[in-house]
Motif scaffolding. Structure first.
Motif, PDB file in Angstrom:
ATOM      1  N   PHE A  20       0.887  -1.163   0.000  1.00 19.80           N
ATOM      2  CA  PHE A  20       0.000   0.000   0.000  1.00 19.80           C
ATOM      3  C   PHE A  20       0.923   1.209   0.000  1.00 19.80           C
ATOM      4  CE2 PHE A  20      -2.687  -3.177   2.222  1.00 19.80           C
ATOM      5  CZ  PHE A  20      -3.745  -3.213   1.335  1.00 19.80           C
ATOM      6  N   ASN A  23       4.073   1.182   2.152  1.00 21.84           N
ATOM      7  CA  ASN A  23       3.879   0.207   3.215  1.00 21.84           C
ATOM      8  C   ASN A  23       3.805  -1.213   2.649  1.00 21.84           C
ATOM      9  OD1 ASN A  23       3.013  -1.297   5.355  1.00 21.84           O
ATOM     10  ND2 ASN A  23       1.105  -0.165   5.686  1.00 21.84           N
ATOM     11  N   ALA A  25       2.600  -4.467   3.210  1.00 24.53           N
ATOM     12  CA  ALA A  25       1.657  -5.141   4.112  1.00 24.53           C
ATOM     13  C   ALA A  25       1.883  -6.649   4.125  1.00 24.53           C
ATOM     14  CB  ALA A  25       0.226  -4.828   3.700  1.00 24.53           C
ATOM     15  N   SER A  45      -1.494  -6.877  15.518  1.00 28.57           N
ATOM     16  CA  SER A  45      -2.293  -5.992  14.682  1.00 28.57           C
ATOM     17  C   SER A  45      -1.431  -5.395  13.570  1.00 28.57           C
ATOM     18  CB  SER A  45      -2.877  -4.886  15.556  1.00 28.57           C
ATOM     19  OG  SER A  45      -3.773  -4.124  14.807  1.00 28.57           O
ATOM     20  N   GLY A  46      -1.967  -5.421  12.364  1.00 29.01           N
ATOM     21  CA  GLY A  46      -1.259  -4.799  11.247  1.00 29.01           C
ATOM     22  C   GLY A  46      -0.295  -5.714  10.521  1.00 29.01           C
ATOM     23  N   CYS A  47      -0.320  -7.032  10.831  1.00 25.04           N
ATOM     24  CA  CYS A  47       0.619  -7.928  10.168  1.00 25.04           C
ATOM     25  C   CYS A  47       0.066  -8.459   8.853  1.00 25.04           C
ATOM     26  CB  CYS A  47       1.024  -9.075  11.093  1.00 25.04           C
ATOM     27  SG  CYS A  47      -0.320 -10.203  11.466  1.00 25.04           S
ATOM     28  N   GLY A  48      -1.139  -8.014   8.494  1.00 20.78           N
ATOM     29  CA  GLY A  48      -1.626  -8.348   7.155  1.00 20.78           C
ATOM     30  C   GLY A  48      -2.631  -9.488   7.095  1.00 20.78           C
ATOM     31  N   LYS A  49      -3.236  -9.837   8.230  1.00 20.51           N
ATOM     32  CA  LYS A  49      -4.192 -10.946   8.255  1.00 20.51           C
ATOM     33  C   LYS A  49      -5.416 -10.635   7.397  1.00 20.51           C
ATOM     34  CE  LYS A  49      -4.569 -10.710  12.810  1.00 20.51           C
ATOM     35  NZ  LYS A  49      -3.637  -9.620  13.168  1.00 20.51           N
ATOM     36  N   SER A  50      -5.991  -9.457   7.642  1.00 20.85           N
ATOM     37  CA  SER A  50      -7.188  -9.104   6.868  1.00 20.85           C
ATOM     38  C   SER A  50      -6.840  -8.885   5.397  1.00 20.85           C
ATOM     39  CB  SER A  50      -7.833  -7.846   7.444  1.00 20.85           C
ATOM     40  OG  SER A  50      -8.230  -8.080   8.772  1.00 20.85           O
ATOM     41  N   THR A  51      -5.650  -8.359   5.157  1.00 22.82           N
ATOM     42  CA  THR A  51      -5.204  -8.153   3.779  1.00 22.82           C
ATOM     43  C   THR A  51      -5.149  -9.482   3.041  1.00 22.82           C
ATOM     44  OG1 THR A  51      -3.928  -6.242   4.494  1.00 22.82           O
ATOM     45  CG2 THR A  51      -3.327  -7.213   2.384  1.00 22.82           C
ATOM     46  N   HIS A 196      -7.271 -12.993  17.457  1.00 22.38           N
ATOM     47  CA  HIS A 196      -6.203 -12.442  18.284  1.00 22.38           C
ATOM     48  C   HIS A 196      -5.924 -13.339  19.470  1.00 22.38           C
ATOM     49  CE1 HIS A 196      -6.556  -8.320  16.419  1.00 22.38           C
ATOM     50  NE2 HIS A 196      -5.262  -8.559  16.461  1.00 22.38           N
TER      51      HIS A 196
HETATM   52  N1  LIG Z   1      -6.877  -0.412   1.914  1.00 24.62           N
HETATM   53  C1  LIG Z   1      -5.699  -0.119   2.512  1.00 24.62           C
HETATM   54  N2  LIG Z   1      -5.003   0.974   2.148  1.00 24.62           N
HETATM   55  C2  LIG Z   1      -3.815   1.268   2.726  1.00 24.62           C
HETATM   56  N3  LIG Z   1      -3.235   0.518   3.675  1.00 24.62           N
HETATM   57  C3  LIG Z   1      -3.883  -0.585   4.088  1.00 24.62           C
HETATM   58  C4  LIG Z   1      -5.140  -0.964   3.523  1.00 24.62           C
HETATM   59  N4  LIG Z   1      -5.549  -2.115   4.130  1.00 24.62           N
HETATM   60  C5  LIG Z   1      -4.589  -2.429   5.011  1.00 24.62           C
HETATM   61  N5  LIG Z   1      -3.582  -1.523   5.002  1.00 24.62           N
HETATM   62  C6  LIG Z   1      -2.358  -1.588   5.811  1.00 24.62           C
HETATM   63  O1  LIG Z   1      -1.815  -2.873   5.662  1.00 24.62           O
HETATM   64  C7  LIG Z   1      -1.327  -3.363   6.907  1.00 24.62           C
HETATM   65  C8  LIG Z   1      -2.007  -4.658   7.249  1.00 24.62           C
HETATM   66  O2  LIG Z   1      -3.371  -4.408   7.548  1.00 24.62           O
HETATM   67  P1  LIG Z   1      -4.395  -5.533   7.925  1.00 24.62           P
HETATM   68  O3  LIG Z   1      -5.717  -4.905   8.073  1.00 24.62           O
HETATM   69  O4  LIG Z   1      -4.276  -6.658   6.973  1.00 24.62           O
HETATM   70  O5  LIG Z   1      -3.858  -6.005   9.346  1.00 24.62           O
HETATM   71  P2  LIG Z   1      -4.455  -7.072  10.346  1.00 24.62           P
HETATM   72  O6  LIG Z   1      -3.401  -8.081  10.574  1.00 24.62           O
HETATM   73  O7  LIG Z   1      -5.755  -7.554   9.868  1.00 24.62           O
HETATM   74  O8  LIG Z   1      -4.636  -6.212  11.665  1.00 24.62           O
HETATM   75  P3  LIG Z   1      -5.743  -6.334  12.797  1.00 24.62           P
HETATM   76  O9  LIG Z   1      -5.312  -7.478  13.649  1.00 24.62           O
HETATM   77  O10 LIG Z   1      -5.642  -5.029  13.530  1.00 24.62           O
HETATM   78  O11 LIG Z   1      -7.045  -6.542  12.142  1.00 24.62           O
HETATM   79  C9  LIG Z   1      -1.546  -2.250   7.916  1.00 24.62           C
HETATM   80  O12 LIG Z   1      -0.364  -1.531   8.055  1.00 24.62           O
HETATM   81  C10 LIG Z   1      -2.622  -1.414   7.277  1.00 24.62           C
HETATM   82  O13 LIG Z   1      -2.503  -0.074   7.666  1.00 24.62           O
END
Ligand SMILES: Nc1ncnc2c1ncn2[C@@H]1O[C@H](COP(=O)(O)OP(=O)(O)OP(=O)(O)O)[C@@H](O)[C@H]1O
Ligand SMILES: [Mg+2]
Lengths: 259, 291
Positions: A20, A23, A25, A45-51, A196
């Motif tokens: 991103f 960044n 991700a 948090s932020g390690c990219g799971k949802s991504t 989590h």
């Molecule tokens: N649409 C987007 N645009 C820009 N950056 C993004 C976008 N989606 C995610 N990110 C960034 O990518 C990284 C991973 O985000 P993600 O949501 O996958 O984390 P996560 O592991 O699901 O966190 P959490 O446990 O808080 O849900 C983060 O740094 C986030 O800021």
């Protein structure tokens, strides 16, 4: 990645990179999941799971790499997997039943058979009395049940569950975990589950994927070798404790070392 | 929302009636208690008598005014609704049109009345324009708010299910506009009656209520003026009631916990068991549908 089951590969992520802007991700992530497996993903948090989930569900096209389901390249193609979040995202103007059949509605018309099937499922899973209720008249636990049934009714083959029970109280959460395992056993779905809660991950899964942030990547995969059906007493099993210790060390170990 | 009160239907009817009667009573008391002469403020009775004695003209006025009011209201809100949908599809268009729309709202309707007559003539057109302009903006703004209020994740969920843009719009985004749309319609219902009267006073040759009002005023016939006021207020009130009923029918999820009968699963059986309560009827369906 040492499972030696005979089941065919269901999901494959191959060399996924997601940026991103500046960044990173997800950095060069590959993962293979067999049919009928229950795999959890944990990590800070932020390690990219949802991504990772957004890529698998096809709503996000990765910067590099490919995603496969049943050997078919589905990179950037939505509509192949069921998807559920911590928020139930039920439509307030639709009844429980209409929310369950949303997938059908989004693809055309909901047939009488679709409604019958949804109602049968809802009754089997203890929601029979609330088929015609609006979401606002249901408890948080019930709403999450409806959300999971919506996912099941859309695609029971592969389900991505992103912290589905994160907003529930611990009592309801335990009930939902047991129910999810029951559903999984009955349907033979392949489930990818983000949480989590390390205990929840080990308790539910065949394998636990531990991720680390900046850049997001898979750190280690823990094989949970505890027979099913799992029971509450497994939570104090020495093997369970060992897995938990390992996972926590992976997640918090670096932070401790830094302090 | 006071659900414990609204659950009894007769209270829904009785309480508003009581409040209207109360208002008339206060009006009457004020006139009597302060010995207000009838050319300053007539009693409610005198006003109703004035309506009765001049009914033929007033009835004609109701028809004429309602025509421009209803048409203007429908056209104005439909255009506001459509433009909101168009604007929600394009960020660029949204940014471009918003200032223009604010400017249209800043124009005092009274001031452009004369200009409208020059541009649009003395017919229906300038009246529709003024009434329409009054509903247009609240509807536009509220519907835009509704469209933007939809959770990004809800749209992503629908996308993940492989839904088309059109299906996402009709099933996920559009219903979110209903509640704000009805708020806007209710807000402007009474206000646009004023707009219709205003339009008539600058641009009318036909016998609408606005014209009637102006004539009574010029004759210093206070009872006639109040007759027109009461009739106009009634038109606003009836419109408000109609919109509210429509709202209740269109947004059932806001006040009931179960979907309307025709949308229920197993509705025929549920209907047969009606009167025994929701739970009982659902149970009946449950046990009957098992082989
Ligand atoms: N649409 C987007 N645009 C820009 N950056 C993004 C976008 N989606 C995610 N990110 C960034 O990518 C990284 C991973 O985000 P993600 O949501 O996958 O984390 P996560 O592991 O699901 O966190 P959490 O446990 O808080 O849900 C983060 O740094 C986030 O800021
Ligand atoms: Mg997340």
């Amino acid at each position: 990645m040492t499972t030696t089951t005979a089941s065919p590969v269901k999901i494959e992520l191959r060399d996924i990179v997601q940026r991103f802007d500046a960044n990173l991700a997800l950095d060069n992530t590959s993962l293979t999941i067999n049919e009928g497996e229950f795999v959890s993903v944990v990590g800070p948090s932020g390690c990219g799971k949802s991504t990772l989930f957004n890529i698998l569900s096809g709503i996000l096209t990765p910067t590099e790499g490919h995603a496969f389901i049943d050997g078919q390249d589905i990179t950037g193609q939505p509509g192949h997997v069921g998807y559920m979040l911590q928020k139930d995202l039920l439509l307030p103007w639709k009844s429980a039943l209409e929310n369950i059949t949303l997938g059908k509605a989004l693809h055309g018309r909901v047939s009488t058979q679709d409604r019958q099937d949804a109602a049968d499922m809802a009754r089997r899973y203890g929601l029979g009395d609330f088929l015609n209720h609006f979401p606002h008249a249901m408890s948080g636990g019930m709403r999450q049940r409806v959300a999971l049934m919506r996912t099941l009714s859309f695609a029971r083959d592969v389900m991505l569950l992103d912290e589905p029970f994160g907003a529930l109280d611990s009592q309801t959460r335990l009930e939902m975990q047991e129910w999810l395992l029951q559903v999984w056993q009955e349907t033979g779905s392949t489930i990818l589950f983000v949480t989590h809660d390390v205990e929840e991950a080990i308790f539910l899964s065949d394998r636990v994927v531990v991720m680390s942030p900046r850049p997001g990547r898979i750190q280690e995969i823990i094989n949970v070798d505890i027979e099913r059906p799992r029971r509450i007493r497994d939570l104090t099993d020495p093997r369970f404790m060992a897995y938990k210790a390992r996972a926590l060390e992976l997640i918090y170990g670096n932070a401790k070392a830094g302090a | 929302m006071p659900t414990n009160l609204s659950s009894r239907w007769w209270l829904d009817i009785l309480i508003p009636i009581a409040s209207i009667v109360g208002l008339l009573l206060v009006w009457w008391l004020v006139v009597v208690a302060f010995h207000i002469p009838s050319f300053v403020l007539p009693t409610p009775m005198a006003t109703f008598q004035a309506i009765g004695s001049d009914w033929a003209t007033i009835a004609q006025g109701i028809l004429v005014t309602s025509q421009s009011f209803v048409l203007g209201f429908v056209i104005g809100s439909a255009l506001g609704f459509l433009l909101a949908i168009v604007m929600s599809q394009s960020e660029l268009l949204y940014r471009f049109l918003y200032p223009v729309l604010i400017i249209t709202q800043a124009i005092p309707v009274v001031a452009i009345g004369a200009a409208l007559v020059i541009w649009l003539g003395f017919g229906l057109a300038p009246k529709l324009f003024i009434v329409g302009l009054i509903v247009f903006f609240p509807v536009l703004v509220n519907v835009l708010d509704g469209l933007h209020s939809v959770d990004r994740d809800s749209i992503n969920l629908a996308r993940a299910m492989g839904a088309s843009r059109w299906k996402i719009f009709t099933l996920v985004r559009l219903p979110a506009t209903f509640t704000p749309l009805f708020s806007a319609l209710k807000m402007s219902a009474t206000f646009s009656v004023t707009g219709a009267v205003l339009a008539e006073s600058t641009a009318s040759t036909t016998g609408g209520l606005g014209v009637y009002l102006a004539i009574q005023q010029s004759r210093f016939n206070t009872a006639g003026v109040f007759a027109a006021i009461v009739v106009l207020a009634s038109i606003g009130l009836i419109t408000f009631l109609l919109i509210t009923s429509w709202e209740i029918a269109a947004t059932p999820w806001r006040r009931t916990s179960v979907v309307p009968r025709r949308r229920r699963f197993g509705k025929t059986l549920a209907a047969a068991a009606s009167g025994t309560g929701e739970q009982a009827s659902v149970e009946a369906v449950h046990s009957l549908s098992r082989p």
